[in-house]
Scaffold this motif. Structure first.
Motif, PDB file in Angstrom:
ATOM      1  N   MET A 243      -6.162 -26.600  -0.722  1.00  0.00           N
ATOM      2  CA  MET A 243      -5.144 -25.571  -0.976  1.00  0.00           C
ATOM      3  C   MET A 243      -4.639 -24.969   0.336  1.00  0.00           C
ATOM      4  SD  MET A 243      -6.292 -23.611  -4.510  1.00  0.00           S
ATOM      5  CE  MET A 243      -7.972 -23.241  -4.036  1.00  0.00           C
ATOM      6  N   LYS A 244      -5.542 -24.851   1.306  1.00  0.00           N
ATOM      7  CA  LYS A 244      -5.137 -24.324   2.611  1.00  0.00           C
ATOM      8  C   LYS A 244      -4.184 -25.288   3.303  1.00  0.00           C
ATOM      9  CE  LYS A 244      -7.140 -22.154   6.718  1.00  0.00           C
ATOM     10  NZ  LYS A 244      -8.418 -21.799   7.410  1.00  0.00           N
ATOM     11  N   SER A 245      -4.433 -26.603   3.125  1.00  0.00           N
ATOM     12  CA  SER A 245      -3.554 -27.611   3.724  1.00  0.00           C
ATOM     13  C   SER A 245      -2.164 -27.598   3.095  1.00  0.00           C
ATOM     14  CB  SER A 245      -4.174 -29.003   3.586  1.00  0.00           C
ATOM     15  OG  SER A 245      -4.150 -29.439   2.224  1.00  0.00           O
ATOM     16  N   GLN A 246      -2.075 -27.022   1.880  1.00  0.00           N
ATOM     17  CA  GLN A 246      -0.790 -26.936   1.201  1.00  0.00           C
ATOM     18  C   GLN A 246      -0.044 -25.653   1.547  1.00  0.00           C
ATOM     19  OE1 GLN A 246       0.285 -29.667  -0.800  1.00  0.00           O
ATOM     20  NE2 GLN A 246      -1.506 -30.424   0.320  1.00  0.00           N
ATOM     21  N   GLY A 247      -0.635 -24.866   2.445  1.00  0.00           N
ATOM     22  CA  GLY A 247       0.043 -23.669   2.929  1.00  0.00           C
ATOM     23  C   GLY A 247      -0.329 -22.378   2.240  1.00  0.00           C
TER      24      GLY A 247
ATOM     25  N   VAL B  73      -4.589 -15.751  -1.453  1.00  0.00           N
ATOM     26  CA  VAL B  73      -4.127 -16.448  -2.651  1.00  0.00           C
ATOM     27  C   VAL B  73      -5.183 -17.435  -3.127  1.00  0.00           C
ATOM     28  CG1 VAL B  73      -2.435 -18.084  -3.553  1.00  0.00           C
ATOM     29  CG2 VAL B  73      -1.680 -16.169  -2.131  1.00  0.00           C
ATOM     30  N   ILE B  74      -5.821 -18.129  -2.199  1.00  0.00           N
ATOM     31  CA  ILE B  74      -6.858 -19.097  -2.557  1.00  0.00           C
ATOM     32  C   ILE B  74      -8.012 -18.406  -3.273  1.00  0.00           C
ATOM     33  CG2 ILE B  74      -8.629 -20.651  -1.618  1.00  0.00           C
ATOM     34  CD1 ILE B  74      -6.638 -21.372   0.595  1.00  0.00           C
ATOM     35  N   ASN B  75      -8.440 -17.260  -2.752  1.00  0.00           N
ATOM     36  CA  ASN B  75      -9.539 -16.525  -3.384  1.00  0.00           C
ATOM     37  C   ASN B  75      -9.158 -16.059  -4.784  1.00  0.00           C
ATOM     38  OD1 ASN B  75     -11.256 -16.806  -1.179  1.00  0.00           O
ATOM     39  ND2 ASN B  75     -10.514 -14.929  -0.201  1.00  0.00           N
TER      40      ASN B  75
END
Length: 320
Positions: free
Chosen positions: A8-12, A17-19
């Protein structure tokens, strides 16, 4: 390592937001998914999976190995859900994956257990006698076992919901003929919805004004709750102990395979047999659909009505 977060981090996506997105699943679900992903990566060691471009052949071969190892269809579905989360794609919608799950359900049909390993009436009859009665002389252990069992059987709730019961105001109201409990608002149920979070647990009095000796005995089932908050594992152990103890004190062999979760099936099935409507049963057990009850919880309880059809057929020997 957390490959889902890395993806998800690689998708920006930002860390915040990820948490937030990760909070959509319970920690136990995350742990199960992560374990499945590690197994999948180990299975694909010669050709490591690419999260941005899932190899359906790898997925199918992984599922096939699980099928050959004896995994149930429901477990295979969990594996598909886990891989879908890490690949960020609904793999179950792929025509081959969908067909594979359908084939697995036919090759390994689910065997539904329609009978209970323990007898509700036997347990209830034991709870109105020593060592559970009289309350004034019952040990804390036996009082706890009796109370937890009665709350579980009269509410038909899951262990997590039983654990979330609070006796603090305003979550508990004691009325003349019932006790109304509301789950701790911080509790997150298995299904997060207003319906599942807002349902009250109503514990009715039994034989409130007993008029016979038998009714006075049954009235003793209205014991009062004491004790601290317990874990789900502890509550499950108490329920198993309560059932086993009732068999032991009557010198009857304890059935094998007693599960705490069985109280939901026994409770709702007996309620239906005694005339409770499907709407009442689903509301008490927090099921949004009656199919959940009919498919997974309804037990085949003994009934003389079950014999009526066969008897009528055999009555053909009687002259009209």
């Amino acid at each position: 390592m957390d490959p889902e977060s890395d993806y998800m981090k690689s998708q920006g996506l930002s860390s915040a937001v990820i948490n937030t997105l990760k909070a959509s699943r319970k920690p136990v679900t995350f742990a199960i998914y992560h374990k499945i992903w590690k197994k999948f990566c180990s299975f694909c060691a010669d050709n490591p999976p690419c999260q941005s471009n899932p190899n359906i052949l790898q997925v199918l071969n992984f599922l096939q190995k699980g099928l050959e190892l004896g995994l149930s269809t429901s477990t295979l579905k969990v594996q598909v859900s886990a891989l879908s989360a890490f690949f960020d794609q609904p793999l179950i919608e792929h025509r081959w994956v969908k067909r594979f799950i359908l084939a697995a359900s036919r090759l390994k049909p689910q065997v539904l257990k329609r009978t209970s390993s323990w007898d509700l009436s036997l347990v209830l009859n034991a709870l109105i006698k020593e060592p559970f009665e009289p309350i004034s002389s019952a040990s804390v252990k036996n009082l706890t076992l009796k109370t937890v069992f009665l709350v579980a059987i009269t509410s038909a709730r899951r262990l997590g919901e039983l654990q979330a019961i609070s006796i603090k105001e305003p979550y508990m109201r004691v009325l003349d003929d019932r006790i109304i409990l509301t789950l701790d608002p911080n509790f997150i149920p298995k299904v997060v919805s207003e319906f599942h979070r807002g349902q009250e647990i109503i514990l009715p009095s039994f034989c409130k004004n007993p008029s016979s000796e038998r009714e006075r005995e049954w009235h003793t089932l209205d014991g009062k709750n004491k004790g601290r908050k317990a874990s789900k594992a502890t509550i499950a152990r108490w329920l198993r102990m309560a059932i086993s103890s009732c068999y032991d004190i009557q010198e009857i062999p304890v059935p094998s395979g007693i599960r705490a979760h069985s109280t939901r099936a026994v409770s709702t099935s007996w309620a239906e047999k005694r005339g409770a409507s499907l709407e009442q049963i689903c509301k008490a057990a927090t099921w949004t659909s009656s199919s959940t009850f009919s498919k997974h919880y309804r037990l085949d309880l003994p009934s003389s009505k079950d014999l009526s059809f066969g008897r009528k057929v055999l009555q053909a020997v009687i002259p009209p």
